[in-house]
Design a protein around this motif. Structure first.
Motif, PDB file in Angstrom:
ATOM      1  N   TYR A 247     -10.096  -1.442   2.467  1.00 12.77           N
ATOM      2  CA  TYR A 247      -9.414  -0.292   1.869  1.00 12.77           C
ATOM      3  C   TYR A 247      -8.330  -0.731   0.897  1.00 12.77           C
ATOM      4  O   TYR A 247      -7.749  -1.807   1.035  1.00 12.77           O
ATOM      5  N   GLN A 248      -8.056   0.106  -0.062  1.00 12.37           N
ATOM      6  CA  GLN A 248      -6.805   0.069  -0.807  1.00 12.37           C
ATOM      7  C   GLN A 248      -5.895   1.112  -0.158  1.00 12.37           C
ATOM      8  O   GLN A 248      -6.349   2.222   0.144  1.00 12.37           O
ATOM      9  N   VAL A 249      -4.625   0.780   0.055  1.00 15.13           N
ATOM     10  CA  VAL A 249      -3.731   1.663   0.784  1.00 15.13           C
ATOM     11  C   VAL A 249      -2.429   1.842   0.010  1.00 15.13           C
ATOM     12  O   VAL A 249      -1.804   0.862  -0.415  1.00 15.13           O
ATOM     13  N   THR A 250      -2.047   3.095  -0.181  1.00 18.34           N
ATOM     14  CA  THR A 250      -0.738   3.420  -0.747  1.00 18.34           C
ATOM     15  C   THR A 250       0.086   4.127   0.320  1.00 18.34           C
ATOM     16  O   THR A 250      -0.458   4.686   1.273  1.00 18.34           O
ATOM     17  N   THR A 251       1.412   4.115   0.158  1.00 16.30           N
ATOM     18  CA  THR A 251       2.275   4.713   1.170  1.00 16.30           C
ATOM     19  C   THR A 251       3.316   5.631   0.549  1.00 16.30           C
ATOM     20  O   THR A 251       3.774   5.420  -0.580  1.00 16.30           O
ATOM     21  N   ALA A 261       3.249  12.529   2.205  1.00 19.06           N
ATOM     22  CA  ALA A 261       1.817  12.683   1.960  1.00 19.06           C
ATOM     23  C   ALA A 261       1.542  12.844   0.470  1.00 19.06           C
ATOM     24  O   ALA A 261       0.607  12.246  -0.079  1.00 19.06           O
ATOM     25  N   ARG A 262       2.348  13.662  -0.191  1.00 17.15           N
ATOM     26  CA  ARG A 262       2.183  13.867  -1.633  1.00 17.15           C
ATOM     27  C   ARG A 262       2.366  12.545  -2.392  1.00 17.15           C
ATOM     28  O   ARG A 262       1.587  12.229  -3.297  1.00 17.15           O
ATOM     29  N   ASP A 263       3.382  11.786  -2.031  1.00 19.33           N
ATOM     30  CA  ASP A 263       3.624  10.520  -2.718  1.00 19.33           C
ATOM     31  C   ASP A 263       2.470   9.547  -2.513  1.00 19.33           C
ATOM     32  O   ASP A 263       2.011   8.891  -3.465  1.00 19.33           O
ATOM     33  N   ALA A 264       1.986   9.433  -1.273  1.00 17.97           N
ATOM     34  CA  ALA A 264       0.919   8.478  -0.990  1.00 17.97           C
ATOM     35  C   ALA A 264      -0.328   8.794  -1.802  1.00 17.97           C
ATOM     36  O   ALA A 264      -0.978   7.894  -2.354  1.00 17.97           O
ATOM     37  N   VAL A 265      -0.673  10.076  -1.915  1.00 18.39           N
ATOM     38  CA  VAL A 265      -1.855  10.474  -2.691  1.00 18.39           C
ATOM     39  C   VAL A 265      -1.603  10.282  -4.182  1.00 18.39           C
ATOM     40  O   VAL A 265      -2.466   9.786  -4.920  1.00 18.39           O
ATOM     41  N   ARG A 266      -0.414  10.651  -4.637  1.00 19.22           N
ATOM     42  CA  ARG A 266      -0.089  10.515  -6.061  1.00 19.22           C
ATOM     43  C   ARG A 266      -0.160   9.054  -6.500  1.00 19.22           C
ATOM     44  O   ARG A 266      -0.682   8.737  -7.584  1.00 19.22           O
ATOM     45  N   PHE A 308      -2.186   6.425   2.600  1.00 19.20           N
ATOM     46  CA  PHE A 308      -3.445   6.957   2.085  1.00 19.20           C
ATOM     47  C   PHE A 308      -4.419   5.801   1.932  1.00 19.20           C
ATOM     48  O   PHE A 308      -4.164   4.845   1.200  1.00 19.20           O
ATOM     49  N   TYR A 309      -5.531   5.878   2.656  1.00 21.76           N
ATOM     50  CA  TYR A 309      -6.545   4.826   2.686  1.00 21.76           C
ATOM     51  C   TYR A 309      -7.721   5.219   1.803  1.00 21.76           C
ATOM     52  O   TYR A 309      -8.388   6.225   2.062  1.00 21.76           O
ATOM     53  N   PHE A 310      -7.967   4.414   0.786  1.00 23.88           N
ATOM     54  CA  PHE A 310      -9.125   4.655  -0.077  1.00 23.88           C
ATOM     55  C   PHE A 310     -10.166   3.572   0.190  1.00 23.88           C
ATOM     56  O   PHE A 310      -9.876   2.375   0.033  1.00 23.88           O
ATOM     57  N   PRO A 311     -11.391   3.934   0.595  1.00 21.15           N
ATOM     58  CA  PRO A 311     -12.404   2.940   0.944  1.00 21.15           C
ATOM     59  C   PRO A 311     -12.936   2.200  -0.269  1.00 21.15           C
ATOM     60  O   PRO A 311     -13.474   2.795  -1.202  1.00 21.15           O
TER      61      PRO A 311
END
Length: 317
Positions: A247-251, A261-266, A308-311
């Motif tokens: 995964y690529q992961v943002t926080t 949640a908004r920041d992690a997705v953004r 936020f985990y992106f596969p």
């Protein structure tokens, strides 16, 4: 359907409704142990087709959105019981859509314009669905909206989830899982809809791969279970279909889980745009159908961590 079913029934989409109401007459009565195959309309209520364009999203009649097929009367169900719903089989249509609907979604203020993406996919869901130039989204059909009638009289919106189920959007309400719903009225009055071919945890843009399908369910009763809210049992691992490449992961870091949640997705959208040349709309919709919001830490005050985990398999597989 399962060979363990005592009887098998079919309920067509003509028996659909767009709100929870315990005064609705049941379309079918079943006994515990029986199975029903439901025909499900897509979440637009048939207002979108394979020929629709983004502008059509702004013309939605919201009273027709998210229809559910039912209700089903389950013999012997009484308030305080639990209705156990076993997910047996999905028959996907092979067509679906994902949209950015103005005013809706986690980042609605940052995405004010409509966008629409059409999907064509393998009806057996054995192959990933293609998105843009190279993205491949593994499929996992499930029911987004599934529940029983509330005890409170009158018509209630189908949009928010409830303690009796409803628009839960839990992607693991999939084949092999059993969902336990608190019964609030005699007969339970069960309905189901909003079938998805795939969705990430959070459904961040507000839509998944919205797709008409047929779904086969089996019903059992647990007397006197007295559940406070829905409970789910899965048959096995629930993330393996996306784990293969990591995964690529943002926080998002801070004292507010919503803003985290908004920041992690953004931040993930920013990374997808910079790394793969996607438009922000494309990245937002792709995040919604395959990326997962996770609550990573809520004890080290004053700041919490939302991830936020992106596969990576979607872009590298």
């Amino acid at each position: 359907m399962s060979s363990n079913c005592k009887h098998q029934h079919t309920l067509h989409a003509v028996h659909s409704h767009c709100g929870w109401d315990n005064s609705l007459a049941p379309a079918l009565s079943v006994a515990p142990g029986e199975c029903v195959e439901f025909e499900i309309i897509d979440a637009s209520g048939g207002q979108l087709s394979a020929e629709s364009v983004a502008e059509d999203v702004t013309k939605f009649d919201f009273a027709k959105l998210n229809p559910v097929t039912g209700p089903i009367h389950v013999d012997g169900a009484e308030p305080g019981d639990a209705l156990a719903v076993k997910l047996l089989h999905f028959q996907p249509s092979g067509w679906g859509w994902t949209a950015i609907i103005p005013g809706f979604g986690l980042l609605a203020d940052q995405f004010p314009e409509p966008s629409l993406h059409h999907w064509k996919y393998d009806t057996g869901c054995a192959e990933p669905a293609l998105f843009g130039n190279g993205a491949k989204v593994p499929l996992k059909p499930f029911t987004g909206t599934i529940g029983v009638a509330p005890a409170e009289p009158g018509l209630h919106s189908v949009v928010p989830p409830r303690t009796v189920g409803g628009n839960m959007d839990v992607r693991d309400v999939a084949v092999g899982s059993t969902l336990y719903l608190p019964v609030a009225v005699p007969g339970a009055l069960f309905s189901v809809g909003d079938t998805h071919a795939a969705q990430g945890d959070g459904e961040v843009c507000g839509t998944a791969i919205e797709s008409p399908m047929k779904v086969a369910l089996q019903f059992e009763l647990i007397k006197g279970a007295d559940l406070p809210s829905p409970r789910l049992m899965t048959e096995g691992p629930v993330t393996r279909h996306l784990d293969a490449a990591g995964y690529q992961v943002t926080t998002g870091v801070g004292p507010d889980l919503w803003e985290g949640a908004r920041d992690a997705v953004r931040y993930m959208i920013d990374w997808l745009c910079a790394s793969y040349g996607m438009s922000a709309d494309e990245a937002y919709m792709l995040c919604s159908v395959c990326g997962d919001l996770r609550l990573s830490e809520v004890v080290d005050q004053p700041n919490w961590i939302v991830s936020f985990y992106f596969p990576r398999v979607v872009l590298e597989g």
